[in-house]
Design a protein around this motif. Structure first.
Motif, PDB file in Angstrom:
ATOM      1  N   SER A  97       0.828  -1.206   0.000  1.00 59.41           N
ATOM      2  CA  SER A  97       0.000   0.000   0.000  1.00 59.41           C
ATOM      3  C   SER A  97       0.863   1.257   0.000  1.00 59.41           C
ATOM      4  O   SER A  97       0.631   2.188  -0.788  1.00 59.41           O
ATOM      5  CB  SER A  97      -0.924  -0.005   1.223  1.00 59.41           C
ATOM      6  N   VAL A  98       1.858   1.305   0.867  1.00 64.26           N
ATOM      7  CA  VAL A  98       2.679   2.515   0.943  1.00 64.26           C
ATOM      8  C   VAL A  98       3.562   2.661  -0.293  1.00 64.26           C
ATOM      9  O   VAL A  98       3.850   3.775  -0.737  1.00 64.26           O
ATOM     10  CB  VAL A  98       3.509   2.532   2.252  1.00 64.26           C
ATOM     11  N   SER A 187       2.534   8.662   6.038  1.00 64.33           N
ATOM     12  CA  SER A 187       2.023   7.796   4.974  1.00 64.33           C
ATOM     13  C   SER A 187       1.763   6.371   5.455  1.00 64.33           C
ATOM     14  O   SER A 187       0.891   5.677   4.928  1.00 64.33           O
ATOM     15  CB  SER A 187       3.018   7.760   3.805  1.00 64.33           C
ATOM     16  N   ARG A 188       2.526   5.935   6.449  1.00 67.13           N
ATOM     17  CA  ARG A 188       2.340   4.592   7.014  1.00 67.13           C
ATOM     18  C   ARG A 188       1.653   4.642   8.371  1.00 67.13           C
ATOM     19  O   ARG A 188       0.846   3.783   8.696  1.00 67.13           O
ATOM     20  CB  ARG A 188       3.689   3.894   7.164  1.00 67.13           C
ATOM     21  N   SER A 189       2.027   5.619   9.167  1.00 64.46           N
ATOM     22  CA  SER A 189       1.455   5.787  10.493  1.00 64.46           C
ATOM     23  C   SER A 189       1.317   7.282  10.747  1.00 64.46           C
ATOM     24  O   SER A 189       2.295   8.019  10.616  1.00 64.46           O
ATOM     25  CB  SER A 189       2.354   5.148  11.559  1.00 64.46           C
ATOM     26  N   THR A 190       0.131   7.727  11.098  1.00 62.88           N
ATOM     27  CA  THR A 190      -0.105   9.160  11.201  1.00 62.88           C
ATOM     28  C   THR A 190       0.634   9.811  12.357  1.00 62.88           C
ATOM     29  O   THR A 190       0.863  11.019  12.344  1.00 62.88           O
ATOM     30  CB  THR A 190      -1.603   9.448  11.361  1.00 62.88           C
ATOM     31  N   ALA A 191       1.000   9.038  13.369  1.00 60.70           N
ATOM     32  CA  ALA A 191       1.692   9.618  14.522  1.00 60.70           C
ATOM     33  C   ALA A 191       3.019   8.937  14.839  1.00 60.70           C
ATOM     34  O   ALA A 191       3.866   9.526  15.510  1.00 60.70           O
ATOM     35  CB  ALA A 191       0.787   9.571  15.758  1.00 60.70           C
ATOM     36  N   ASN A 192       3.204   7.706  14.391  1.00 67.79           N
ATOM     37  CA  ASN A 192       4.442   6.969  14.656  1.00 67.79           C
ATOM     38  C   ASN A 192       4.744   6.888  16.153  1.00 67.79           C
ATOM     39  O   ASN A 192       5.870   7.109  16.603  1.00 67.79           O
ATOM     40  CB  ASN A 192       5.613   7.607  13.897  1.00 67.79           C
ATOM     41  N   VAL A 193       3.711   6.543  16.913  1.00 64.26           N
ATOM     42  CA  VAL A 193       3.855   6.438  18.364  1.00 64.26           C
ATOM     43  C   VAL A 193       4.901   5.394  18.745  1.00 64.26           C
ATOM     44  O   VAL A 193       5.582   5.521  19.772  1.00 64.26           O
ATOM     45  CB  VAL A 193       2.497   6.100  19.006  1.00 64.26           C
TER      46      VAL A 193
END
Length: 295
Positions: A97-98, A187-193
């Motif tokens: 997807s990315v 693009s993969r994670s909106t926050a990258n927690v």
């Protein structure tokens, strides 16, 4: 284990205004998240993180959302939206997807990369040098789909790192840096927690909890950190804030409403934030909703 990490997620101009409102409301309640040992920024969160880490006060950022002055006016066409969704939703596999999104970004004819740098420079309002504090900004390789974390030792300037993190696929072009092409860090994670792993106390502001497509939810990433022993709160917009946002997260005319909604919502989260951040507030009301507080 490092002590505190503040994670600032992506969400366009409107999501960023909400984050600033939340920060301001929490400061008003006696909880200063800018005291974090590490600040992790993605997309709009990279702009806020860069300014905070460079010494700009939360109140100054908040007042800037209320002045009514026009900011960056980004127009997104129906065609761009369709191409973005086609790419992001074309596979159930996160990596495919990315990569599809990256190919769409590379093929799109938008503005020159220099225009992106100029726009980001305007948003940074003079913040140009990497701060001494631990600031980490995310971007995604448009070819491989790999996530990268830029910091002061990465060999790129602060405006370049922010511009890469904000390069929304199909809307803005991937930014060429270090011999690679970089697109939006959300693009993969909106926050990258998940990048806050290794910190004891983590608070994440996630105006958009999940990226479009088969990608992780910020709240799930927070739960994984909590399972590993960290104290974690992932704060997301409530119903009133989402109403203030409207449908276009780039509509700068809604900045003030989004910022005020964030500041109002902070009251409900103050007790949870205080517990996670390490400061008790016996006089504070219990939060109205602990659904996205992960401890």
């Amino acid at each position: 284990m490092a002590e505190r990490a503040l994670v600032l997620g992506g969400g366009g101009i409107i999501g960023g205004a909400w984050e600033i409102g939340m920060l301001a409301g929490l400061v008003e309640a006696g909880i200063d998240l800018t005291a974090a040992d590490t600040v992790i920024g993605t997309s709009a969160g990279s702009i806020i993180g860069a300014r905070l880490a460079s010494g700009v006060s939360v109140e100054e950022l908040y007042e800037g959302q209320l002045d009514g002055a026009p900011v960056l006016d980004v127009k997104v066409t129906a065609g761009q939206t369709a191409r973005f969704l086609w790419a992001a939703l074309g596979s159930r596999d996160p990596r495919r997807s990315v990569r599809r999104l990256g190919r769409a970004a590379l093929a799109s004819r938008t503005v020159p990369p220099a225009a992106v740098l100029e726009a980001v420079g305007t948003l940074l309002e003079g913040t140009a040098a990497w701060p001494e504090r631990d600031l980490r900004l995310t971007a995604v390789d448009a070819h491989s789909g790999d996530l990268e974390v830029f910091d002061a030792a990465s060999g790129v300037t602060l405006p370049e790192a922010v511009a890469a993190s904000c390069a929304v696929p199909v809307v803005w072009p991937p930014l060429p840096l270090t011999g690679r092409q970089w697109m939006d860090g959300g693009s993969r994670s909106t926050a990258n927690v998940h990048l806050a792993r290794g910190h004891h106390r983590v608070i994440a502001l996630a105006p958009i909890p999940k990226a479009v497509g088969p990608h992780p939810d910020a709240r799930d990433q927070g739960a994984e950190l909590a399972a590993a022993g960290a104290l974690v709160a992932v704060l997301t917009p409530d119903r009133a804030a989402r109403k203030a946002f409207g449908r276009n997260m780039l509509d700068h005319t809604r900045r003030a409403a989004a910022a005020r909604a964030g500041r109002a919502q902070a009251t409900a989260w103050a007790e949870t934030a205080a517990e996670v951040w390490g400061r008790a507030r016996a006089d504070a009301p219990a939060p109205a909703n602990l659904g996205t507080a992960l401890r």
